[in-house]
Write a protein that holds these residues in place. Structure first.
Motif, mmCIF file in Angstrom:
data_model
loop_
_atom_site.group_PDB
_atom_site.id
_atom_site.type_symbol
_atom_site.label_atom_id
_atom_site.label_comp_id
_atom_site.label_asym_id
_atom_site.label_seq_id
_atom_site.Cartn_x
_atom_site.Cartn_y
_atom_site.Cartn_z
ATOM 1 N N HIS A 41 5.737 -12.298 -2.602
ATOM 2 C CA HIS A 41 5.374 -11.873 -3.884
ATOM 3 C C HIS A 41 4.843 -10.229 -3.660
ATOM 4 O O HIS A 41 4.824 -9.405 -4.682
ATOM 5 N N GLY A 42 4.187 -10.068 -2.710
ATOM 6 C CA GLY A 42 3.813 -8.732 -2.371
ATOM 7 C C GLY A 42 3.172 -8.548 -0.986
ATOM 8 O O GLY A 42 2.766 -9.589 -0.442
ATOM 9 N N PHE A 43 3.086 -7.407 -0.618
ATOM 10 C CA PHE A 43 2.580 -7.097 0.810
ATOM 11 C C PHE A 43 1.834 -5.708 0.450
ATOM 12 O O PHE A 43 2.632 -4.826 0.275
ATOM 13 N N TRP A 44 0.373 -5.581 1.008
ATOM 14 C CA TRP A 44 -0.149 -4.506 0.861
ATOM 15 C C TRP A 44 -0.951 -4.381 2.138
ATOM 16 O O TRP A 44 -1.517 -5.167 2.869
ATOM 17 N N TYR A 45 -1.111 -3.015 2.644
ATOM 18 C CA TYR A 45 -2.096 -2.539 3.495
ATOM 19 C C TYR A 45 -3.569 -2.039 2.775
ATOM 20 O O TYR A 45 -3.292 -1.682 1.633
ATOM 21 N N ALA A 46 -4.532 -2.101 3.654
ATOM 22 C CA ALA A 46 -5.832 -2.031 2.845
ATOM 23 C C ALA A 46 -6.810 -1.300 3.819
ATOM 24 O O ALA A 46 -6.726 -1.383 5.057
#
Length: 108
Positions: A41-46
């Motif tokens: 559903h989602g892939f994020w860097y932080a």
């Protein structure tokens, strides 16, 4: 299907490889979860404690554990943590059932 939130951090060596050869890891993550019948559903860097986050859907805990084990065993990550997420309806059901649990505090 249950939802899962994963937090991960790359090793310094992995970051070094990605700097030399940038790669969109969303495609890889999607392939991993789809191999067990799930969905990304989602892939994020932080910035912060973890380098990135994934929101996954998997048929069951065993399927998600298989993905987590495969990823963790690959050696590119220094940490990988997964949390099972509950819907509001599931939480409401748990709250209803909790009332019937006869918990006793230690020493009480």
């Amino acid at each position: 299907m249950p939802l899962y939130l994963s937090r991960f951090s790359y090793t310094p060596e992995t970051w070094a490889r990605l700097i030399v050869h940038p790669e969109d890891r969303t495609k890889a993550a999607k392939a991993y979860i789809e191999s067990v019948g799930g969905k990304l559903h989602g892939f994020w860097y932080a910035f912060g404690t973890h380098d990135g986050y994934n929101l996954w859907e998997a048929p069951d805990n065993v399927s998600m554990a298989a993905v987590a084990l495969a990823i963790s065993g690959g050696g590119a990550l220094s940490s990988f943590e997964t949390t099972v997420l509950l819907t509001v309806d599931e939480t409401m059901e748990a709250l209803s059932k909790a009332e019937r649990v006869r918990y006793r505090a230690p020493g009480a």
